[in-house]
Design an enzyme around this catalytic site. Structure first.
Site, short mmCIF file in Angstrom:
data_model
loop_
_atom_site.label_atom_id
_atom_site.label_comp_id
_atom_site.label_asym_id
_atom_site.label_seq_id
_atom_site.Cartn_x
_atom_site.Cartn_y
_atom_site.Cartn_z
N ARG A 73 0.85 -1.20 0.00
CA ARG A 73 0.00 0.00 0.00
C ARG A 73 0.88 1.24 0.00
O ARG A 73 1.71 1.42 0.89
CB ARG A 73 -0.90 0.00 1.24
N HIS A 118 -3.16 11.00 1.34
CA HIS A 118 -2.69 10.63 2.69
C HIS A 118 -2.09 11.89 3.32
O HIS A 118 -0.88 12.04 3.44
CB HIS A 118 -1.68 9.49 2.61
N GLU A 163 -7.91 8.23 6.52
CA GLU A 163 -8.22 8.77 7.85
C GLU A 163 -8.76 10.20 7.85
O GLU A 163 -8.11 11.13 8.35
CB GLU A 163 -6.98 8.69 8.75
N ASN A 305 -8.11 1.19 9.68
CA ASN A 305 -6.81 1.40 10.32
C ASN A 305 -7.02 1.26 11.82
O ASN A 305 -7.75 2.04 12.44
CB ASN A 305 -6.27 2.81 10.04
N TYR A 307 -5.14 0.74 15.63
CA TYR A 307 -3.90 0.76 16.41
C TYR A 307 -4.07 0.39 17.88
O TYR A 307 -3.21 -0.22 18.47
CB TYR A 307 -3.23 2.15 16.32
N GLU A 373 -4.15 -0.56 7.96
CA GLU A 373 -3.00 -0.19 8.79
C GLU A 373 -3.14 -0.85 10.14
O GLU A 373 -4.23 -0.89 10.72
CB GLU A 373 -2.94 1.33 9.04
#
Ligand code: GAL
Length: 469
Positions: A73, A118, A163, A305, A307, A373
């Site tokens: 990516r 991005h 995002e 994504n 985390y 991600e």
């Protein structure tokens, strides 16, 4: 346990790795401007050179091959392709660069997943109001069409915007990301709105003009933590958690996957706060126009994504002023049993990903999901034997396997963040997310695989052999 065509990937973003900020006719982006202002980024660092992937792409390709990835990516720098942001002027050198990257990947049997945006808006468009300006949506759509037209014969997985939550909030409410605006309670909602409009226009363009021939898929990458009530069973904490989810994941996923509009919790909370603070303008959360392309249904898969995970309780507002935190009226607290071994915001909670995947399946009508991600960073003294990160990847991928096998979530791919140590936005180079270490003190920017990279290689091999038996 993983489907045979499962995507094993890693990701990067243009500004974080490319460098070459002025090379060959590239226009400046808002991150160039932001980093060149004093006091914005850790240690006054910037992405002028970063990993120099603009010149060292072949080194990155070697890393990709050493990992045995099936997918990579990357993001395109809008200002490298279109220096003033518009299709009036195309930078041929930028075009050549991305054509080479894409062609090289395909030659090596690696499928590209390409992100159009991005975080790095052309500065020329910021000068015209950036994401706060409604006209940005059609400019983004033109850029997207240009990319579909140019690269879509070879690129089959597209992310329009990465995002939107982070761009909107960190860039326009908190001012800690480019363009560095602090307009609490107002600008972020406008920016989020224009990002949704821009995304939807681009998806409709793909759908109408390119899908039949190119047969690809388009989505937007939504970041979300897994959130749980701080005190299990406590009604206030449960309600706060719902509000938090609505204001983060729901803000973007609800319009695209469920109703075409914002979560009701969000709208009523914002309206109530406006009233409380005597705000008399039109609603701070804009409305979608019926005359524009619909937002609902504009994702061919769910790009997540993930985390970390958090506990939530009411509160956390900012006193007698309008701000997003007060609208949300929910604060996130750390759970001491969830360890923090790197950056302060990232508690290590692999099982949170499984719960979030199940939540996405149940809430958004069982979409195909790509984890676009996921990762865990090192800070402080360098450890190439990064045992904790290796364990993190093992545990997380095991949770993904359980989500597929036991919860029936349709997970189609996993992209580790990141291929390389890189420019980690406001944290500069102090935070390392790479599967490869990059020696930023070395003129050649040597890349060396971390232990976590070696573990990822093993996991890919192990799971791939199980896939084919
Ligand atoms: C995400 C972002 C990435 C990367 C990552 C780690 O928000 O998309 O570019 O920096 O966070 O913090």
């Amino acid at each position: 346990m993983f489907p045979c065509d499962f995507a094993w990937g890693a990701g990067t973003a243009a500004y974080q790795i490319e460098g070459g900020w002025q090379a060959d006719g590239k226009g400046p982006s808002i991150w160039d401007t932001f980093c060149h202002e004093k006091g914005r980024v850790f240690g006054e660092q910037n992405g002028d050179v970063a990993c120099n992937s603009y010149e060292l792409w072949e080194k990155d390709l070697e890393c990709i091959q050493q990992l045995g990835l099936t997918h990579y990516r990357l993001s395109l720098s809008w200002a490298r392709l279109l220096p003033d942001g518009t299709t009036r002027h195309i930078n041929q050198k930028g075009l050549q660069y991305y054509n080479k990257v894409i062609d090289d990947l395909l030659t090596c049997n690696v499928s590209p997943m390409v992100t159009l945006y991005h975080f790095d808006l052309p500065q020329a468009l910021q000068d015209q109001g950036g994401w706060k300006s409604p006209g940005i949506a059609t400019l983004f759509d033109s850029y997207a069409k240009f990319c579909f037209q140019t690269f879509g014969d070879r690129v089959k997985l597209w992310i329009t915007i990465n995002e939107p939550y982070v761009c909107a909030k960190l860039g326009h409410e908190d001012g800690i990301h480019a363009p560095g605006l602090k307009e609490p309670g107002l600008a972020a909602y406008l920016v989020g709105h224009n990002m949704l409009r821009a995304h939807a226009m681009a998806w409709h363009s793909y759908n109408s003009f390119y899908r039949t021939e190119q047969k690809g898929a388009v989505s937007l990458a939504i970041n979300s933590d897994w959130l749980e009530p701080s005190r299990a069973g406590c009604a206030e904490d449960i309600a706060a958690t719902e509000r938090s989810l609505a204001f983060t994941l729901g803000w973007f996923a609800w319009p695209v996957f469920v109703t075409g509009d914002y979560p009701e919790i969000m709208r009523s909370a914002i309206d109530a706060q406006s009233k409380k603070f005597g705000y008399s303008g039109s609603s701070r959360l804009p409305s979608f126009s019926k005359d524009e392309p619909a937002i609902l249904g504009t994702a061919d898969f769910f790009a997540l994504n993930y985390y970390t995970s958090r506990k939530v309780e009411p509160g956390g507002g900012c006193g007698e002023t309008l701000c997003m935190k007060s609208d949300r009226d929910a604060g996130e607290v750390l759970d001491p049993s969830w360890p923090i071994c790197g950056v302060s915001w990232l508690a290590v909670v692999p099982h949170g990903l499984r719960k979030l995947l199940k939540y996405i399946k149940d809430t958004f009508n069982n979409p195909a999901v790509y984890i676009t991600e996921n990762g865990f960073s090192q800070v402080g003294p360098l450890q190439t034997e990064d045992v904790q990160r290796s364990e993190f990847y093992k545990d997380t991928i095991f949770e993904v396997a359980k989500a597929i096998q036991e919860d029936g979530v349709n997970v189609r791919g996993y992209f580790a963040w990141s291929l390389l140590d890189n420019f980690e936005w406001a944290d500069g180079f102090s935070v390392r997310f790479g599967l490869f270490h990059v020696d930023f003190a070395d003129a050649k920017l040597r890349r060396t695989m971390y232990l976590s990279g070696q573990e990822y290689v093993k996991m890919i091999l192990k799971y791939k052999s199980a896939q084919s038996t």
